[in-house]
Design a protein around this motif. Structure first.
Motif, PDB file in Angstrom:
ATOM      1  N   SER A  86       9.782  17.586  -2.203  1.00 59.46           N
ATOM      2  CA  SER A  86       8.773  16.439  -1.892  1.00 59.46           C
ATOM      3  C   SER A  86       9.852  14.783  -1.491  1.00 59.46           C
ATOM      4  O   SER A  86       9.602  14.443  -1.093  1.00 59.46           O
ATOM      5  N   ASP A  87      10.719  15.421  -2.786  1.00 56.98           N
ATOM      6  CA  ASP A  87      11.659  14.058  -3.376  1.00 56.98           C
ATOM      7  C   ASP A  87      12.760  14.702  -2.224  1.00 56.98           C
ATOM      8  O   ASP A  87      13.715  13.773  -2.855  1.00 56.98           O
ATOM      9  N   ASP A  88      13.425  15.754  -1.640  1.00 59.57           N
ATOM     10  CA  ASP A  88      14.317  15.303  -0.850  1.00 59.57           C
ATOM     11  C   ASP A  88      14.376  14.919   0.496  1.00 59.57           C
ATOM     12  O   ASP A  88      14.022  15.014   1.083  1.00 59.57           O
ATOM     13  N   ALA A  89      15.045  13.948   0.157  1.00 63.58           N
ATOM     14  CA  ALA A  89      15.732  12.240   1.041  1.00 63.58           C
ATOM     15  C   ALA A  89      15.582  13.382   2.971  1.00 63.58           C
ATOM     16  O   ALA A  89      14.522  12.622   4.067  1.00 63.58           O
ATOM     17  N   SER A  90      16.225  14.944   3.475  1.00 64.43           N
ATOM     18  CA  SER A  90      16.273  14.585   4.895  1.00 64.43           C
ATOM     19  C   SER A  90      15.218  15.204   4.458  1.00 64.43           C
ATOM     20  O   SER A  90      14.519  14.932   6.172  1.00 64.43           O
ATOM     21  N   ILE A  91      14.081  16.254   4.622  1.00 69.19           N
ATOM     22  CA  ILE A  91      13.013  16.273   4.377  1.00 69.19           C
ATOM     23  C   ILE A  91      11.915  15.234   4.608  1.00 69.19           C
ATOM     24  O   ILE A  91      10.982  15.029   5.811  1.00 69.19           O
ATOM     25  N   ARG A  92      11.685  14.137   4.144  1.00 65.38           N
ATOM     26  CA  ARG A  92      10.787  13.329   4.092  1.00 65.38           C
ATOM     27  C   ARG A  92      11.362  12.408   5.390  1.00 65.38           C
ATOM     28  O   ARG A  92       9.904  12.089   6.058  1.00 65.38           O
ATOM     29  N   THR A  93      12.491  11.721   5.948  1.00 66.20           N
ATOM     30  CA  THR A  93      13.013  11.434   6.556  1.00 66.20           C
ATOM     31  C   THR A  93      12.432  11.820   8.149  1.00 66.20           C
ATOM     32  O   THR A  93      11.452  11.420   9.060  1.00 66.20           O
ATOM     33  N   TRP A  94      12.483  13.272   7.901  1.00 64.15           N
ATOM     34  CA  TRP A  94      11.952  14.021   9.242  1.00 64.15           C
ATOM     35  C   TRP A  94      10.648  14.195   9.391  1.00 64.15           C
ATOM     36  O   TRP A  94       9.831  14.054  10.806  1.00 64.15           O
ATOM     37  N   ILE A  95       9.763  14.285   8.278  1.00 68.80           N
ATOM     38  CA  ILE A  95       8.581  14.582   8.339  1.00 68.80           C
ATOM     39  C   ILE A  95       7.761  12.970   8.484  1.00 68.80           C
ATOM     40  O   ILE A  95       7.117  13.111   9.382  1.00 68.80           O
ATOM     41  N   ARG A  96       8.293  12.085   8.242  1.00 68.76           N
ATOM     42  CA  ARG A  96       7.775  10.722   8.724  1.00 68.76           C
ATOM     43  C   ARG A  96       8.159  10.307  10.123  1.00 68.76           C
ATOM     44  O   ARG A  96       7.259   9.723  10.533  1.00 68.76           O
ATOM     45  N   GLU A 111       2.893   5.346   3.551  1.00 70.74           N
ATOM     46  CA  GLU A 111       4.482   4.869   4.576  1.00 70.74           C
ATOM     47  C   GLU A 111       3.834   4.047   5.778  1.00 70.74           C
ATOM     48  O   GLU A 111       4.623   3.379   5.910  1.00 70.74           O
ATOM     49  N   VAL A 112       3.655   5.472   6.779  1.00 69.31           N
ATOM     50  CA  VAL A 112       3.581   5.747   8.015  1.00 69.31           C
ATOM     51  C   VAL A 112       2.237   4.275   8.455  1.00 69.31           C
ATOM     52  O   VAL A 112       2.441   2.955   8.914  1.00 69.31           O
ATOM     53  N   ARG A 113       0.930   4.199   7.715  1.00 66.78           N
ATOM     54  CA  ARG A 113       0.300   2.958   7.672  1.00 66.78           C
ATOM     55  C   ARG A 113       0.918   1.937   7.253  1.00 66.78           C
ATOM     56  O   ARG A 113       0.280   0.816   7.902  1.00 66.78           O
ATOM     57  N   THR A 114       1.666   1.959   6.107  1.00 66.33           N
ATOM     58  CA  THR A 114       2.402   0.673   5.854  1.00 66.33           C
ATOM     59  C   THR A 114       3.120   0.066   6.833  1.00 66.33           C
ATOM     60  O   THR A 114       2.835  -1.124   7.222  1.00 66.33           O
ATOM     61  N   GLU A 115       3.907   0.803   7.664  1.00 65.75           N
ATOM     62  CA  GLU A 115       4.812   0.760   8.687  1.00 65.75           C
ATOM     63  C   GLU A 115       3.627  -0.130   9.362  1.00 65.75           C
ATOM     64  O   GLU A 115       4.205  -0.639  10.417  1.00 65.75           O
ATOM     65  N   LEU A 116       2.904   0.480  10.318  1.00 69.24           N
ATOM     66  CA  LEU A 116       2.254   0.490  10.915  1.00 69.24           C
ATOM     67  C   LEU A 116       1.012  -1.009  11.119  1.00 69.24           C
ATOM     68  O   LEU A 116       1.074  -1.940  11.785  1.00 69.24           O
ATOM     69  N   THR A 117       1.071  -1.221  10.001  1.00 68.49           N
ATOM     70  CA  THR A 117       1.056  -2.683   9.538  1.00 68.49           C
ATOM     71  C   THR A 117       1.640  -3.601   9.730  1.00 68.49           C
ATOM     72  O   THR A 117       1.128  -4.973  10.266  1.00 68.49           O
TER      73      THR A 117
END
Length: 741
Positions: free
Chosen positions: A189-199, A300-306
């Protein structure tokens, strides 16, 4: 890690220069502005120059960038500098942990967004107690590393049995295996590349789903009681509406994402092939996503949408505010301001052409008192005594009953050729209760001050509205839901831009108005007024040097925006900066024009025939600067608002019951929002022109077609008398259809 040598001063300078150039190149790429323009703007801002000053008086240096472009550069530069500060802090923290590799350092330095930096920093951040940290304390990290090596044998439980330790709380192999899996789930869950793709996947494919907490409860959010929409396609106003419904505990909101593509992606990144732990890793991946990644990414996505909604709402508010502030002033007109009310009566304030208060009174023409005859006598007397030409009524409580009364009175006094206006009284009560209003009208009560403000805001909207907190003016959507700090900064910039666009008469301006002039703060504004009160009118711009705390830099920034009418030097009544006076005098001399002749037909004609290119070379001026000088000389003291249409004056009342489909009306745009524009057509509630009815052509956004203050021709499409709603169109084809029905 090897001990690092101290960085020399030369190395620090070189590093700072590299960072600066990287920032400059990034801004240039984002804004499609040349590197030279970006560098120059950053340098000018660093020297303490204000944006209005740079936009007006440094055009040659910036390549004529306008205020919006300059503010975009300033905003992006500040963001990227703050981003660099955060990068430096993250690099320091990871370095102190002896975990900073050259690859990680490069990734952090090359990150273009704060989120990327935080993703890279995530594995090294100090965490509160988690299932993984507890497992590490039990000594299960080697077991997690063994699983991640994906061996062919032995079976996982056999290997896990080696870590049984009752003293550490590892009671059996299953317990050990679960602890190792918790460690791996957190690591994944801390892997930056995985988080970027899922985001990115969540942003592209996530469905925002809403439902009512109480399905039978009536509210303004009923359209969202069972609603779903692709998140990335949601318009900003809908995002903010849903957020508000959730905050008010009426809606339940979640982001739905199909997990299978996520699992396939994670499997591909982590599972190398068949092994003794393949099924375990599948379980770990599912746990990492469901328990740790998905909730975090949803936030994070809800924050980005806001943020998207916030930015749009602030942009709309800012655009509407600017148009409201720059509405045409009704000059040389004596006005009676009316602040309507029922029980407490209508407060009246008569002001002369300059806005000077002449008289205040209270009348009771509306229910429950209904003293119409006495009210009519009072208003007639005030009209006659003060030679009133225009009556201005606030649009608050009892405004339409008051309007009916005033319209009847105007008909009775037809020989006076009176007219009335309904104006927004948004912010009037805020101003009336302010310290500023108390200082301005110490002998009036709050309601009487409000009537004076209503009267003055048509005579000079800019001068009056700057006394009010911009957030209270109410020409936007969801302004109370957005980031208040961002909103305040944006609106302050809009007011500053509007004030400097028009220019300020230094001998009549209030401290509120002066405080928005480039470089002038509240203290200096008060000092200017105090100097004026103690020493009389300013007769030249040079006198401003004597104002306490108004230093050379501030004077340079503000002096071109301060006007002196009837002073010693006619150039002081123009937008020409004193630094260009010598060149201006040479130009006038070459044309045989005396400064006193400015504005005359002869001077205007001579100035219109100047060869700008040749004159600029001769006077050693830039062409943009000379163009501005010529414009100022041809129209000294020009108010750019004078070219705008005046609001629509009315003499009779229109009721909603009078409206029929197809009826043509003249109206004034009061507010522009994402889905249309509200237009004052003279009835109690403004009519709505939906975005689809603004033009025969496709309209991307209502602001591309209409602005606050515009006078427009509209046709009635539909009328809902019960709800007080009127649908309008600006499309003749739709008007014909409505008429046919």
């Amino acid at each position: 890690m090897a001990e690092q040598k101290p960085i020399t001063e030369e190395q620090a300078k070189a590093s700072e220069q590299q960072i600066r150039e990287r920032i400059v190149k990034q801004i240039a790429g984002e804004l499609q502005i040349s590197l030279k323009q970006i560098r120059t703007t950053i340098d000018l801002l660093a020297e303490g120059n204000t944006i209005p000053f740079i936009a007006r008086y440094r055009k040659e240096m910036t390549g004529e960038l306008d205020e919006n472009q300059l503010r975009d550069i300033e905003e992006r530069h500040q963001y990227l500098r703050n981003l660099q500060d955060r990068k430096d802090e993250v690099l320091r923290i990871i370095s102190e942990q002896d975990k900073l590799t050259s690859e990680l350092a490069a990734s952090i330095q090359n990150a273009s967004k704060l989120q990327e930096v935080e993703d890279l920093y995530r594995p090294y951040r100090q965490k509160r107690k988690t299932r993984a940290s507890v497992a590490k304390e039990k000594g299960l990290e080697p077991l997690a590393e063994w699983i991640m090596s994906q061996p062919k044998k032995p079976e996982a439980l056999v290997e896990a049995a080696r870590y049984i330790d009752a003293e550490k709380g590892v009671e059996d192999a299953s317990h050990a295996l679960q602890g190792a899996m918790d460690i791996l789930a957190e690591s994944i869950s801390d892997d930056a590349s995985i988080r970027t793709w899922i985001r990115r996947y969540t942003l592209d494919h996530g469905m925002l789903v809403t439902e009512a907490k109480k399905a039978d409860e009536e509210s303004v959010y009923e359209m969202y009681y069972s609603y779903r929409e692709l998140a990335k396609k949601m318009p900003p106003h809908r995002i903010l509406a849903i957020n508000r419904g959730e905050r008010e505990n009426i809606l339940k909101v979640q982001l739905e994402v199909a997990p299978e593509p996520v699992y396939r992606y994670m499997d591909k990144q982590i599972i190398k092939g068949p092994s003794a732990v393949q099924s375990i890793l599948g379980t770990v991946i599912e746990d990492a996503y469901k328990r740790l990644i998905a909730p975090s990414i949803e936030r994070e996505v809800r924050t980005e949408l806001t943020e998207k909604g916030d930015n749009q709402a602030i942009s709309i508010f800012a655009g509407n505010l600017r148009n409201l502030l720059l509405q045409a002033p009704i000059k040389e007109t004596r006005v009676l301001g009316v602040d309507p009310a029922y029980r407490t009566g209508c407060k009246l304030a008569a002001v002369d052409e300059t806005g000077k208060l002449l008289e205040v009174a209270v009348t009771y023409p509306t229910p429950p008192v209904n003293k119409k005859r006495e009210a009519a006598e009072t208003i007639r007397r005030m009209i006659d005594e003060h030679q009133i030409e225009l009556i201005v009524i606030g649009n608050g409580t009892a405004s339409r009953e008051t309007e009916q009364f005033i319209a009847e009175l105007i008909q009775e006094m037809e020989e006076r050729k009176l007219a009335y206006l309904i104006v927004s009284e948004a912010g009037a009560s805020v101003y009336s209760a302010s310290k500023l209003a108390q200082e301005e009208f110490p002998d009036l009560d709050v309601a009487q001050r409000s009537a004076a403000s209503i009267a003055r805001r048509v005579q000079d909207p800019l001068a009056e509205l700057v006394k009010i907190d911009p957030k209270a003016i109410g020409v936007g959507q969801y302004q109370h839901d957005v980031s208040q700090k961002h909103l305040e900064t944006s609106l302050k910039g809009v007011v500053e831009s509007a004030v400097n666009h028009v220019g300020v008469d230094v001998n009549t301006a209030s401290p509120s108005l002066l405080s928005y002039v480039a470089g002038v703060n509240a203290t200096i504004a008060k000092n200017i007024v105090k100097y004026r009160e103690e020493n009389g009118r300013f007769m030249s711009r040079k006198q401003l040097q004597k104002v306490p705390r108004l230093g050379a830099k501030t004077l340079q920034q503000c002096v071109g925006f301060l006007r002196i009418k009837g002073g010693e030097n006619p150039l002081d009544y123009t937008g020409i900066h004193p630094e260009s006076y010598d060149a201006t005098k040479k130009l006038l001399k070459s044309l045989n024009i005396k400064p006193e002749q400015l504005g005359s037909p002869e001077a205007v004609a001579a100035l219109a025939n100047v060869d700008i290119e040749a004159a600029a070379e001769s006077l050693e001026l830039g062409v943009p600067t000379l163009r501005d000088i010529l414009d100022s000389l041809q129209r000294p003291g020009r108010d750019p608002r004078d070219e705008l249409p005046l609001p629509i004056f009315r003499t009779d009342v229109l009721k909603i019951e009078d409206l029929t489909p197809g009826m043509e009306l003249q109206g004034t745009v009061r507010n522009v929002i994402d889905f249309g524009a509200f237009v004052d057509i003279g009835i109690k509630n403004d009519g709505l022109v939906h975005i689809s009815q603004l033009s025969e052509q496709f309209v991307k956004h209502p602001m591309d077609v209409v602005s606050v203050g515009d006078n427009v021709t509209v046709w009635v499409m539909n009328v809902d008398v019960k709800k007080g709603r009127v649908g309008l169109t600006m499309r003749p084809s739709s008007a014909n259809q409505a008429n046919a029905q």
